[in-house]
Design an enzyme around this catalytic site. Structure first.
Site, PDB file in Angstrom:
ATOM      1  N   HIS A   1     -21.794  16.395 -12.074  1.00 18.85           N
ATOM      2  CA  HIS A   1     -21.212  15.843 -13.308  1.00 18.85           C
ATOM      3  C   HIS A   1     -20.577  16.939 -14.175  1.00 18.85           C
TER       4      HIS A   1
ATOM      5  N   ASP B   1     -28.664  11.736 -13.444  1.00 22.46           N
ATOM      6  CA  ASP B   1     -27.297  12.191 -13.717  1.00 22.46           C
ATOM      7  C   ASP B   1     -26.406  11.991 -12.494  1.00 22.46           C
TER       8      ASP B   1
ATOM      9  N   ASN C   1     -20.881  11.403 -24.689  1.00 22.62           N
ATOM     10  CA  ASN C   1     -21.051  10.034 -24.188  1.00 22.62           C
ATOM     11  C   ASN C   1     -22.008   9.207 -25.049  1.00 22.62           C
TER      12      ASN C   1
ATOM     13  N   ASP D   1       0.856  -1.178   0.000  1.00 25.59           N
ATOM     14  CA  ASP D   1       0.000   0.000   0.000  1.00 25.59           C
ATOM     15  C   ASP D   1       0.898   1.236   0.000  1.00 25.59           C
ATOM     16  N   ILE D   2       0.632   2.188  -0.866  1.00 26.81           N
ATOM     17  CA  ILE D   2       1.523   3.368  -0.917  1.00 26.81           C
ATOM     18  C   ILE D   2       1.423   4.221   0.353  1.00 26.81           C
TER      19      ILE D   2
ATOM     20  N   SER E   1      -9.135  15.176  -4.767  1.00 27.40           N
ATOM     21  CA  SER E   1      -7.995  14.462  -4.179  1.00 27.40           C
ATOM     22  C   SER E   1      -6.811  14.460  -5.154  1.00 27.40           C
ATOM     23  N   LYS E   2      -7.082  14.342  -6.447  1.00 26.94           N
ATOM     24  CA  LYS E   2      -5.988  14.373  -7.429  1.00 26.94           C
ATOM     25  C   LYS E   2      -5.357  15.774  -7.487  1.00 26.94           C
TER      26      LYS E   2
ATOM     27  N   TYR F   1     -13.098  12.767  -6.103  1.00 18.64           N
ATOM     28  CA  TYR F   1     -11.960  12.176  -6.827  1.00 18.64           C
ATOM     29  C   TYR F   1     -11.027  13.270  -7.355  1.00 18.64           C
TER      30      TYR F   1
ATOM     31  N   VAL G   1     -27.194   5.530 -19.342  1.00 20.47           N
ATOM     32  CA  VAL G   1     -26.577   6.796 -19.763  1.00 20.47           C
ATOM     33  C   VAL G   1     -26.983   7.883 -18.766  1.00 20.47           C
ATOM     34  N   TYR G   2     -25.993   8.557 -18.186  1.00 25.35           N
ATOM     35  CA  TYR G   2     -26.290   9.566 -17.166  1.00 25.35           C
ATOM     36  C   TYR G   2     -26.849  10.839 -17.810  1.00 25.35           C
TER      37      TYR G   2
ATOM     38  N   THR H   1      -4.709  13.980 -13.847  1.00 26.77           N
ATOM     39  CA  THR H   1      -5.869  13.899 -14.733  1.00 26.77           C
ATOM     40  C   THR H   1      -6.349  15.288 -15.145  1.00 26.77           C
ATOM     41  N   ASP H   2      -7.007  15.353 -16.306  1.00 28.36           N
ATOM     42  CA  ASP H   2      -7.598  16.629 -16.743  1.00 28.36           C
ATOM     43  C   ASP H   2      -8.730  17.075 -15.810  1.00 28.36           C
ATOM     44  N   GLU H   3      -9.257  16.134 -14.999  1.00 27.14           N
ATOM     45  CA  GLU H   3     -10.399  16.489 -14.137  1.00 27.14           C
ATOM     46  C   GLU H   3     -10.039  17.522 -13.079  1.00 27.14           C
TER      47      GLU H   3
HETATM   48  P1  NAD Z   1      -7.317   1.775 -11.778  1.00 21.10           P
HETATM   49  O1  NAD Z   1      -8.386   2.040 -10.771  1.00 21.10           O
HETATM   50  O2  NAD Z   1      -7.581   0.849 -12.902  1.00 21.10           O
HETATM   51  O3  NAD Z   1      -5.990   1.264 -11.038  1.00 21.10           O
HETATM   52  C1  NAD Z   1      -5.546   1.814  -9.834  1.00 21.10           C
HETATM   53  C2  NAD Z   1      -4.516   0.848  -9.255  1.00 21.10           C
HETATM   54  O4  NAD Z   1      -4.017   1.429  -8.043  1.00 21.10           O
HETATM   55  C3  NAD Z   1      -5.080  -0.517  -8.883  1.00 21.10           C
HETATM   56  O5  NAD Z   1      -4.211  -1.541  -9.314  1.00 21.10           O
HETATM   57  C4  NAD Z   1      -5.149  -0.487  -7.365  1.00 21.10           C
HETATM   58  O6  NAD Z   1      -5.003  -1.765  -6.752  1.00 21.10           O
HETATM   59  C5  NAD Z   1      -3.994   0.428  -7.026  1.00 21.10           C
HETATM   60  N1  NAD Z   1      -4.150   1.091  -5.728  1.00 21.10           N
HETATM   61  C6  NAD Z   1      -5.234   1.730  -5.245  1.00 21.10           C
HETATM   62  N2  NAD Z   1      -4.997   2.180  -3.993  1.00 21.10           N
HETATM   63  C7  NAD Z   1      -3.721   1.830  -3.697  1.00 21.10           C
HETATM   64  C8  NAD Z   1      -2.881   2.026  -2.568  1.00 21.10           C
HETATM   65  N3  NAD Z   1      -3.328   2.664  -1.470  1.00 21.10           N
HETATM   66  N4  NAD Z   1      -1.631   1.551  -2.604  1.00 21.10           N
HETATM   67  C9  NAD Z   1      -1.164   0.895  -3.690  1.00 21.10           C
HETATM   68  N5  NAD Z   1      -1.909   0.652  -4.777  1.00 21.10           N
HETATM   69  C10 NAD Z   1      -3.176   1.128  -4.783  1.00 21.10           C
HETATM   70  O7  NAD Z   1      -6.902   3.218 -12.302  1.00 21.10           O
HETATM   71  P2  NAD Z   1      -6.405   3.680 -13.751  1.00 21.10           P
HETATM   72  O8  NAD Z   1      -7.576   4.022 -14.578  1.00 21.10           O
HETATM   73  O9  NAD Z   1      -5.397   2.716 -14.227  1.00 21.10           O
HETATM   74  O10 NAD Z   1      -5.685   5.058 -13.356  1.00 21.10           O
HETATM   75  C11 NAD Z   1      -4.323   5.085 -12.974  1.00 21.10           C
HETATM   76  C12 NAD Z   1      -3.916   6.512 -12.667  1.00 21.10           C
HETATM   77  O11 NAD Z   1      -4.120   7.330 -13.812  1.00 21.10           O
HETATM   78  C13 NAD Z   1      -4.712   7.154 -11.542  1.00 21.10           C
HETATM   79  O12 NAD Z   1      -3.829   7.935 -10.769  1.00 21.10           O
HETATM   80  C14 NAD Z   1      -5.722   8.046 -12.260  1.00 21.10           C
HETATM   81  O13 NAD Z   1      -6.067   9.156 -11.460  1.00 21.10           O
HETATM   82  C15 NAD Z   1      -4.922   8.455 -13.484  1.00 21.10           C
HETATM   83  N6  NAD Z   1      -5.710   8.762 -14.684  1.00 21.10           N
HETATM   84  C16 NAD Z   1      -6.617   7.867 -15.167  1.00 21.10           C
HETATM   85  C17 NAD Z   1      -7.306   8.161 -16.353  1.00 21.10           C
HETATM   86  C18 NAD Z   1      -8.302   7.201 -16.937  1.00 21.10           C
HETATM   87  O14 NAD Z   1      -8.989   7.540 -17.890  1.00 21.10           O
HETATM   88  N7  NAD Z   1      -8.436   5.982 -16.436  1.00 21.10           N
HETATM   89  C19 NAD Z   1      -7.048   9.363 -17.023  1.00 21.10           C
HETATM   90  C20 NAD Z   1      -6.118  10.267 -16.477  1.00 21.10           C
HETATM   91  C21 NAD Z   1      -5.449   9.945 -15.327  1.00 21.10           C
HETATM   92  O1  DAU Z   2     -10.770  12.529 -17.535  1.00 18.05           O
HETATM   93  C1  DAU Z   2      -9.912  11.596 -16.950  1.00 18.05           C
HETATM   94  C2  DAU Z   2     -10.709  10.729 -15.996  1.00 18.05           C
HETATM   95  O2  DAU Z   2     -11.488   9.857 -16.806  1.00 18.05           O
HETATM   96  C3  DAU Z   2      -9.835   9.946 -15.031  1.00 18.05           C
HETATM   97  O3  DAU Z   2      -9.154  10.830 -14.194  1.00 18.05           O
HETATM   98  C4  DAU Z   2     -10.695   8.984 -14.188  1.00 18.05           C
HETATM   99  O4  DAU Z   2      -9.861   8.169 -13.377  1.00 18.05           O
HETATM  100  C5  DAU Z   2     -11.481   8.097 -15.132  1.00 18.05           C
HETATM  101  O5  DAU Z   2     -12.341   7.254 -14.379  1.00 18.05           O
HETATM  102  C6  DAU Z   2     -12.299   8.945 -16.099  1.00 18.05           C
HETATM  103  O6  DAU Z   2     -13.339   9.667 -15.385  1.00 18.05           O
HETATM  104  P1  DAU Z   2     -14.824   9.806 -15.990  1.00 18.05           P
HETATM  105  O7  DAU Z   2     -15.745  10.107 -14.892  1.00 18.05           O
HETATM  106  O8  DAU Z   2     -14.835  10.705 -17.171  1.00 18.05           O
HETATM  107  O9  DAU Z   2     -15.007   8.288 -16.548  1.00 18.05           O
HETATM  108  P2  DAU Z   2     -16.253   7.274 -16.529  1.00 18.05           P
HETATM  109  O10 DAU Z   2     -15.864   6.135 -17.400  1.00 18.05           O
HETATM  110  O11 DAU Z   2     -16.724   6.983 -15.155  1.00 18.05           O
HETATM  111  O12 DAU Z   2     -17.367   8.109 -17.256  1.00 18.05           O
HETATM  112  C7  DAU Z   2     -17.184   8.659 -18.560  1.00 18.05           C
HETATM  113  C8  DAU Z   2     -18.425   9.469 -18.890  1.00 18.05           C
HETATM  114  O13 DAU Z   2     -19.538   8.562 -19.038  1.00 18.05           O
HETATM  115  C9  DAU Z   2     -18.837  10.435 -17.790  1.00 18.05           C
HETATM  116  O14 DAU Z   2     -19.365  11.614 -18.389  1.00 18.05           O
HETATM  117  C10 DAU Z   2     -19.945   9.706 -17.045  1.00 18.05           C
HETATM  118  C11 DAU Z   2     -20.605   8.865 -18.119  1.00 18.05           C
HETATM  119  N1  DAU Z   2     -21.172   7.563 -17.646  1.00 18.05           N
HETATM  120  C12 DAU Z   2     -20.360   6.731 -16.943  1.00 18.05           C
HETATM  121  C13 DAU Z   2     -20.834   5.520 -16.458  1.00 18.05           C
HETATM  122  C14 DAU Z   2     -19.947   4.599 -15.647  1.00 18.05           C
HETATM  123  C15 DAU Z   2     -22.472   7.219 -17.962  1.00 18.05           C
HETATM  124  O15 DAU Z   2     -23.198   7.971 -18.629  1.00 18.05           O
HETATM  125  N2  DAU Z   2     -22.956   6.022 -17.488  1.00 18.05           N
HETATM  126  C16 DAU Z   2     -22.199   5.159 -16.736  1.00 18.05           C
HETATM  127  O16 DAU Z   2     -22.714   4.087 -16.313  1.00 18.05           O
END
Ligand code: NAD
Ligand code: DAU
Length: 351
Positions: free
Chosen positions: A291, A287, A264, A60-61, A168-169, A165, A221-222, A140-142
């Protein structure tokens, strides 16, 4: 050889990054630490063998003692921090894990890097660090919040996160910045748009919709479905991170995005078509609270300064991705047959 600590390397992007590095950049030894939360899955790394170039440690980090032990044992000189709670919907239900992992966990890693890399750790005024070390925070862009119909996020857009989320990022990003400004720690932050590709946990839009298409289940769809995201193939993200590791100017933030905005509902319809399902499955549900309406990344800095550009077209990427999920249904089944089934029922029950 460089020794790189990859955190969260059993998740979606982290596991893609581990494989990309082992295949393309054998000058790095990878030490992958992951707590194996619900999102961490060693099946993502089934074809990766422990050996000279790779070691996995369940860690765990937030556990500073183990993190420091690994820094010492492995002579770590590079950190890429993927480990995070990553799903916005979960952060709305239970924000605390997001605070502790995403913020406190990041600070633990920063402290370890400072302790092991600083040349004079007992002198708080000394800002010199070992040659060639770097801490890279995957963000993340969020963190920039939401856009209206026009405009794009640049690296100087003020942080304005809206969900637990993204808050925290953003907090983690500010700690990374502070360790650079205060202590001189060599850092980069990357801020990427929505990733898609193989091994994405099926709580996220694309794999969730695809799996529901396969099962003939409603597609939730949200709201009006007109929210916009910028989609990037995960392998382009991995290459972007490597580019910043190698060439990024210390202390800088780099946006990574695909110039590929889609509503979406467009994505959902594309998936329905690719999976041969029916649009009648589309079900508009309540929604997501708070959002964000639209994200769009201006990637000028990384493209012009570092020479990175996305290689995938969306058409090619989505076709390959749909095929991967269709060919690897067992992978999804292993996930959805466990605790995830309870999560799904709870999350969508009142929507
Ligand atoms: P994910 O949820 O698929 O993976 C997260 C990983 O982190 C998992 O393997 C989990 O076990 C591990 N983890 C969680 N808590 C932990 C802890 N306390 N200690 C050690 N390991 C831990 O996430 P992802 O989609 O692969 O995203 C990875 C990174 O990229 C994240 O930091 C996310 O914010 C960032 N990111 C994701 C997206 C996206 O679209 N998925 C886009 C931009 C940035
Ligand atoms: O923008 C980068 C981010 O993208 C990352 O930082 C996050 O870790 C990653 O989860 C993602 O966030 P989003 O909230 O954009 O992803 P998600 O796949 O949850 O949703 C994408 C879009 O789709 C969002 O507008 C919400 C919508 N959605 C999502 C789900 C799960 C729906 O309409 N219905 C759904 O059931």
């Amino acid at each position: 050889m460089k020794n790189i600590l990859v955190t969260g390397g059993a998740g979606f992007i982290g596991s893609n990054f581990v494989k990309y590095m082992l295949n393309e950049h054998s000058e790095y030894r990878i030490v992958n630490i992951d707590a194996l939360t619900y999102a961490g899955n060693l099946e993502n790394l089934a074809d990766v063998k422990e050996g000279t170039n790779y070691r996995f440690v369940k860690c765990d980090i937030r556990d500073s003692a183990t993190v420091e032990k690994i820094f010492a044992e492995e002579n770590i000189d590079t950190v890429v921090n993927f480990a995070a709670e990553s799903h916005v919907d979960r952060s709305i239900v239970d924000p605390q894990a997001f605070l502790t992992t995403n913020v406190l966990g990041t600070q633990v890693l920063l402290d370890a890097a400072k302790k092991f890399w600083k040349l004079n750790p007992d002198d708080k005024y000394d800002r010199s660090f070992r040659e060639g070390v770097k801490y890279l925070q995957v963000s993340t862009d969020e963190v920039y919040g939401a856009l209206g119909k026009t405009g794009m996020f640049t690296e100087t857009t003020p942080l304005s996160p809206n969900s637990p989320y993204s808050s925290s990022k953003a907090s983690a990003d500010l700690f990374v910045r502070a360790y650079h400004e205060t202590f001189g720690l060599p850092v980069n932050i990357t801020r990427c748009s929505n990733n898609y590709g193989p091994y994405q946990f099926p709580e996220k839009l694309i794999p969730l919709m695809l799996n529901n298409c396969i099962k003939g289940k409603p597609l939730p769809v949200y709201g009006d479905g007109l929210q916009i995201r910028d989609w990037l193939h995960v392998s382009d993200h991995c290459k972007g991170i490597y580019t910043v590791l190698e060439k990024g100017r210390v202390g800088e933030v780099y946006n990574i995005g695909g110039n590929n905005e889609k509503a979406n509902i467009e994505i959902v319809k594309l998936i329905i078509k690719a999976a041969g399902a029916s649009e009648e499955l589309i079900t508009y549900v309540k929604d997501r609270p708070g959002h964000d309406r639209r994200y769009a990344i201006d990637n000028t800095k990384i493209t012009t300064e570092l020479g990175w550009a996305p290689e995938y077209t969306f058409e090619q990427g989505i076709a390959e991705t749909v095929k991967w999920y269709l060919d690897n249904q067992e992978w999804t089944e292993h996930i959805i047959s466990g605790d995830y089934a309870n999560y799904y029922d709870k999350m969508y029950k009142n929507a």
